[in-house]
Design an enzyme around this catalytic site. Structure first.
Site, PDB file in Angstrom:
ATOM      1  N   GLY A  43     -24.936  -1.930  -8.295  1.00 23.25           N
ATOM      2  CA  GLY A  43     -25.183  -3.021  -9.258  1.00 23.25           C
ATOM      3  C   GLY A  43     -25.332  -3.443  -8.903  1.00 23.25           C
ATOM      4  O   GLY A  43     -25.833  -4.705  -9.675  1.00 23.25           O
ATOM      5  N   THR A  44     -25.367  -4.361  -7.729  1.00 20.78           N
ATOM      6  CA  THR A  44     -25.533  -5.636  -7.803  1.00 20.78           C
ATOM      7  C   THR A  44     -27.860  -5.162  -7.883  1.00 20.78           C
ATOM      8  O   THR A  44     -28.281  -6.364  -8.852  1.00 20.78           O
ATOM      9  CB  THR A  44     -25.624  -6.168  -6.575  1.00 20.78           C
ATOM     10  OG1 THR A  44     -25.157  -6.749  -5.442  1.00 20.78           O
ATOM     11  CG2 THR A  44     -26.993  -7.566  -6.287  1.00 20.78           C
ATOM     12  N   ASP A  92       1.156  -1.598   0.217  1.00 18.39           N
ATOM     13  CA  ASP A  92      -0.335   0.397  -0.004  1.00 18.39           C
ATOM     14  C   ASP A  92       1.281   1.185   0.027  1.00 18.39           C
ATOM     15  O   ASP A  92       1.810   1.252   0.955  1.00 18.39           O
ATOM     16  CB  ASP A  92      -0.637  -0.023   1.901  1.00 18.39           C
ATOM     17  CG  ASP A  92      -2.181   1.162   0.819  1.00 18.39           C
ATOM     18  OD1 ASP A  92      -3.179   0.704   1.227  1.00 18.39           O
ATOM     19  OD2 ASP A  92      -1.503   2.477   1.317  1.00 18.39           O
ATOM     20  N   GLY A 110      -9.717  -7.466  -7.075  1.00 18.58           N
ATOM     21  CA  GLY A 110     -12.032  -7.418  -6.232  1.00 18.58           C
ATOM     22  C   GLY A 110     -11.281  -6.066  -6.933  1.00 18.58           C
ATOM     23  O   GLY A 110     -13.157  -5.960  -7.170  1.00 18.58           O
ATOM     24  N   THR A 111     -10.642  -5.165  -7.478  1.00 22.67           N
ATOM     25  CA  THR A 111     -10.763  -3.808  -7.376  1.00 22.67           C
ATOM     26  C   THR A 111     -11.970  -3.754  -8.514  1.00 22.67           C
ATOM     27  O   THR A 111     -12.017  -4.711  -9.548  1.00 22.67           O
ATOM     28  CB  THR A 111      -9.709  -3.126  -8.004  1.00 22.67           C
ATOM     29  OG1 THR A 111      -9.171  -3.586  -6.233  1.00 22.67           O
ATOM     30  CG2 THR A 111      -9.487  -1.277  -8.258  1.00 22.67           C
ATOM     31  N   ASN A 129     -18.390  -8.627  -7.569  1.00 20.23           N
ATOM     32  CA  ASN A 129     -18.228  -8.917  -6.197  1.00 20.23           C
ATOM     33  C   ASN A 129     -18.327 -10.400  -6.012  1.00 20.23           C
ATOM     34  O   ASN A 129     -18.442 -11.737  -6.753  1.00 20.23           O
ATOM     35  CB  ASN A 129     -20.709  -8.822  -6.509  1.00 20.23           C
ATOM     36  CG  ASN A 129     -21.401  -8.773  -5.389  1.00 20.23           C
ATOM     37  OD1 ASN A 129     -20.844  -9.636  -4.647  1.00 20.23           O
ATOM     38  ND2 ASN A 129     -22.109  -8.782  -5.131  1.00 20.23           N
ATOM     39  N   PHE A 130     -17.274 -10.085  -4.971  1.00 15.12           N
ATOM     40  CA  PHE A 130     -17.111 -12.171  -4.557  1.00 15.12           C
ATOM     41  C   PHE A 130     -18.275 -11.665  -3.227  1.00 15.12           C
ATOM     42  O   PHE A 130     -17.385 -13.688  -2.910  1.00 15.12           O
ATOM     43  CB  PHE A 130     -15.704 -11.343  -4.217  1.00 15.12           C
ATOM     44  CG  PHE A 130     -14.495 -11.208  -4.987  1.00 15.12           C
ATOM     45  CD1 PHE A 130     -14.294 -13.140  -5.469  1.00 15.12           C
ATOM     46  CD2 PHE A 130     -13.998 -10.604  -6.059  1.00 15.12           C
ATOM     47  CE1 PHE A 130     -12.904 -12.945  -6.619  1.00 15.12           C
ATOM     48  CE2 PHE A 130     -13.381 -10.607  -7.164  1.00 15.12           C
ATOM     49  CZ  PHE A 130     -12.383 -11.814  -7.782  1.00 15.12           C
ATOM     50  N   HIS A 151     -29.259   0.051   0.993  1.00 16.29           N
ATOM     51  CA  HIS A 151     -28.567   0.041   1.580  1.00 16.29           C
ATOM     52  C   HIS A 151     -28.007   1.302   2.845  1.00 16.29           C
ATOM     53  O   HIS A 151     -29.570   2.286   2.792  1.00 16.29           O
ATOM     54  CB  HIS A 151     -26.954   0.468   0.842  1.00 16.29           C
ATOM     55  CG  HIS A 151     -26.647  -0.470   0.289  1.00 16.29           C
ATOM     56  ND1 HIS A 151     -27.492  -1.241  -1.287  1.00 16.29           N
ATOM     57  CD2 HIS A 151     -26.046  -1.220   0.070  1.00 16.29           C
ATOM     58  CE1 HIS A 151     -26.599  -2.117  -1.928  1.00 16.29           C
ATOM     59  NE2 HIS A 151     -25.907  -1.983  -1.242  1.00 16.29           N
ATOM     60  N   HIS A 152     -27.117   1.426   3.468  1.00 10.38           N
ATOM     61  CA  HIS A 152     -26.709   2.438   4.706  1.00 10.38           C
ATOM     62  C   HIS A 152     -26.902   3.995   3.710  1.00 10.38           C
ATOM     63  O   HIS A 152     -26.939   3.893   2.740  1.00 10.38           O
ATOM     64  CB  HIS A 152     -25.377   1.780   5.122  1.00 10.38           C
ATOM     65  CG  HIS A 152     -24.104   1.831   4.463  1.00 10.38           C
ATOM     66  ND1 HIS A 152     -23.212   2.783   3.290  1.00 10.38           N
ATOM     67  CD2 HIS A 152     -23.828   0.746   3.922  1.00 10.38           C
ATOM     68  CE1 HIS A 152     -22.664   2.675   3.020  1.00 10.38           C
ATOM     69  NE2 HIS A 152     -22.793   0.986   2.557  1.00 10.38           N
ATOM     70  N   LYS A 161     -23.789   5.193   1.618  1.00  8.53           N
ATOM     71  CA  LYS A 161     -23.910   4.274  -0.328  1.00  8.53           C
ATOM     72  C   LYS A 161     -23.508   6.269  -0.742  1.00  8.53           C
ATOM     73  O   LYS A 161     -24.872   6.419  -1.045  1.00  8.53           O
ATOM     74  CB  LYS A 161     -24.761   2.956  -0.251  1.00  8.53           C
ATOM     75  CG  LYS A 161     -24.208   3.549  -1.984  1.00  8.53           C
ATOM     76  CD  LYS A 161     -24.831   1.482  -1.318  1.00  8.53           C
ATOM     77  CE  LYS A 161     -24.675   0.888  -3.383  1.00  8.53           C
ATOM     78  NZ  LYS A 161     -23.249   1.330  -3.731  1.00  8.53           N
TER      79      LYS A 161
HETATM   80  N1  LIG Z   1     -15.380  -7.169  -6.209  1.00  6.38           N
HETATM   81  C1  LIG Z   1     -15.635  -7.431  -4.526  1.00  6.38           C
HETATM   82  O1  LIG Z   1     -16.819  -7.779  -4.061  1.00  6.38           O
HETATM   83  C2  LIG Z   1     -15.359  -5.606  -3.613  1.00  6.38           C
HETATM   84  C3  LIG Z   1     -16.420  -5.987  -2.834  1.00  6.38           C
HETATM   85  C4  LIG Z   1     -15.746  -4.604  -2.146  1.00  6.38           C
HETATM   86  C5  LIG Z   1     -14.785  -3.171  -2.809  1.00  6.38           C
HETATM   87  N2  LIG Z   1     -14.188  -3.011  -4.351  1.00  6.38           N
HETATM   88  C6  LIG Z   1     -13.677  -3.029  -4.602  1.00  6.38           C
HETATM   89  O2  LIG Z   1     -12.582  -2.944  -4.360  1.00  6.38           O
HETATM   90  C7  LIG Z   1     -11.474  -1.895  -4.237  1.00  6.38           C
HETATM   91  C8  LIG Z   1     -11.496  -1.238  -2.668  1.00  6.38           C
HETATM   92  O3  LIG Z   1     -12.273  -0.952  -2.288  1.00  6.38           O
HETATM   93  P1  LIG Z   1     -11.992  -0.604  -0.290  1.00  6.38           P
HETATM   94  O4  LIG Z   1     -13.522  -0.384  -0.034  1.00  6.38           O
HETATM   95  O5  LIG Z   1     -11.454  -1.822   0.371  1.00  6.38           O
HETATM   96  O6  LIG Z   1     -11.145   0.837  -0.536  1.00  6.38           O
HETATM   97  P2  LIG Z   1     -10.291   1.914  -0.406  1.00  6.38           P
HETATM   98  O7  LIG Z   1     -10.651   1.595   1.660  1.00  6.38           O
HETATM   99  O8  LIG Z   1     -10.251   3.275  -0.562  1.00  6.38           O
HETATM  100  O9  LIG Z   1      -8.419   1.083  -0.062  1.00  6.38           O
HETATM  101  C9  LIG Z   1      -8.060   0.792  -1.354  1.00  6.38           C
HETATM  102  C10 LIG Z   1      -6.101   1.053  -1.029  1.00  6.38           C
HETATM  103  O10 LIG Z   1      -5.521   0.811  -2.043  1.00  6.38           O
HETATM  104  C11 LIG Z   1      -5.055   2.263  -1.728  1.00  6.38           C
HETATM  105  N3  LIG Z   1      -4.087   2.363  -2.779  1.00  6.38           N
HETATM  106  C12 LIG Z   1      -3.740   2.763  -3.328  1.00  6.38           C
HETATM  107  N4  LIG Z   1      -2.742   2.968  -5.031  1.00  6.38           N
HETATM  108  C13 LIG Z   1      -1.989   2.073  -4.631  1.00  6.38           C
HETATM  109  C14 LIG Z   1      -1.217   1.323  -5.826  1.00  6.38           C
HETATM  110  N5  LIG Z   1      -0.963   1.467  -6.891  1.00  6.38           N
HETATM  111  N6  LIG Z   1      -0.731  -0.320  -4.745  1.00  6.38           N
HETATM  112  C15 LIG Z   1      -1.586  -0.320  -3.972  1.00  6.38           C
HETATM  113  N7  LIG Z   1      -2.573   0.027  -3.029  1.00  6.38           N
HETATM  114  C16 LIG Z   1      -2.940   1.466  -3.496  1.00  6.38           C
HETATM  115  C17 LIG Z   1      -5.132   3.165  -1.066  1.00  6.38           C
HETATM  116  O11 LIG Z   1      -3.985   4.504  -0.584  1.00  6.38           O
HETATM  117  P3  LIG Z   1      -4.088   5.503  -0.793  1.00  6.38           P
HETATM  118  O12 LIG Z   1      -5.426   5.669   0.224  1.00  6.38           O
HETATM  119  O13 LIG Z   1      -2.991   6.354   0.536  1.00  6.38           O
HETATM  120  O14 LIG Z   1      -4.468   6.214  -2.160  1.00  6.38           O
HETATM  121  C18 LIG Z   1      -6.524   2.495  -0.257  1.00  6.38           C
HETATM  122  O15 LIG Z   1      -5.412   2.481   1.115  1.00  6.38           O
HETATM  123  C19 LIG Z   1     -12.226  -0.804  -4.847  1.00  6.38           C
HETATM  124  O16 LIG Z   1     -12.623  -0.390  -5.757  1.00  6.38           O
HETATM  125  C20 LIG Z   1     -13.702  -1.469  -4.539  1.00  6.38           C
HETATM  126  O17 LIG Z   1     -15.187  -1.095  -4.647  1.00  6.38           O
HETATM  127  C21 LIG Z   1     -15.116  -4.724  -4.473  1.00  6.38           C
END
Ligand SMILES: NC(=O)c1ccc[n+]([C@@H]2O[C@H](COP(=O)([O-])OP(=O)(O)OC[C@H]3O[C@@H](n4cnc5c(N)ncnc54)[C@H](OP(=O)(O)O)[C@@H]3O)[C@@H](O)[C@H]2O)c1
Length: 251
Positions: free
Chosen positions: A149-150, A31, A79-80, A106-107, A139-140, A143
């Protein structure tokens, strides 16, 4: 299984917490700013002895992250969300480096099974024109967007199966709903983690099917299942394909 966590935000923490409970080794945490991370960028050393890297970072970071992980011959679960316009180039990177990748918006296992149930239910019910489908989601209050999306995903599944419906209606109506419109209603309040309900209503009876999320752990769990599944495999897979394989080929 040895994993690396890329992106130590809300989801990264959730994956770490669950990995610790499940005795999965977290070899590195990457990170750019988090003080608890072991590395601030992906290096050869951060990928040493890693079976699968799990990325929950930022949309703009995905391409470079996949490239750096794949060049180290490590498989990856992404997952991003929000990077799917770059799917062709990401696929090329994965294939050229002969690694495996799983991705998906959505995992959550429950939500993905819910999609399959709605697909089946709407296929059956669409044969009887007196049933009218509808979608409700809650949702909360934090949001930022609606509908979820779901909700869009389930609405599109219904649209595909109901020939009488060809338009999604997300708005409040000041008129009668048209026969071809499917109403998708969103509510924002309190702390609900995510509730989706699909109903099919006729003059004489109602069928309702719902899914409730209890938090982010369901996504972390799915990501870890995907990580275990992709070990030793090559190529691109979405999470739906992973679940199909687990459901139909491994039981
Ligand atoms: N597929 C699924 O089921 C699912 C479920 C939930 C969420 N998501 C997705 O997952 C993503 C993250 O969600 P989140 O809620 O965890 O977000 P978050 O709390 O903002 O966490 C993202 C983290 O990644 C860091 N980051 C930024 N650039 C990076 C890089 N180049 N390499 C490594 N880390 C980096 C950020 O650091 P900084 O804050 O310093 O930028 C932050 O700590 C989103 O796209 C969200 O939509 C997907």
């Amino acid at each position: 299984m040895n994993i690396s966590i890329i992106g130590y935000g809300r989801m990264g923490h959730e994956v770490k917490k669950l990995a610790d409970i499940l005795n999965i080794n977290v070899k590195s945490i990457i990170d750019p700013t988090d003080p608890e991370a072991t590395h601030n960028r992906i290096t050869n050393e951060s990928m040493k002895d890693v079976d699968v890297a799990i990325d929950f970072s930022k949309p703009d970071a995905v391409l470079e992250n996949v490239k750096a992980v794949a060049e180290n011959k490590v498989n990856i679960v992404v997952g991003t969300t929000g990077w799917y316009d770059r799917l062709p180039i990401v696929t090329k990177i994965v294939e050229e480096n002969k690694v495996g990748m799983v991705y998906g918006p959505n995992f959550s296992i429950g939500a993905n099974i819910f999609f399959k149930i709605i697909n089946y239910a709407s296929t059956l019910i669409s044969k009887f024109e007196d049933f009218d489908p509808y979608v409700f989601e809650m949702h909360h209050r934090m949001k930022a967007d609606s509908p979820s999306g779901t909700a869009k995903e389930v609405a599109n599944i219904i649209l595909k199966n109901f020939t009488s419906k060809n338009k999604l209606q997300f708005d409040r109506l000041n008129r009668r709903i048209e026969k071809n419109e499917l109403h998708v209603v969103s509510l924002r309040a309190g702390y609900h983690h995510g509730f989706h309900l699909v109903g099919f209503d006729s003059e004489y009876e109602t069928i309702e099917i719902s899914h409730s999320s209890k938090g982010r752990t369901s996504f972390a769990k799915g990501a870890l299942i995907a990580a275990k599944w992709i070990i030793g495999k090559k190529g691109m897979y979405n999470f739906g394909q992973v679940l199909e394989d687990i459901i139909f080929n491994q039981f």
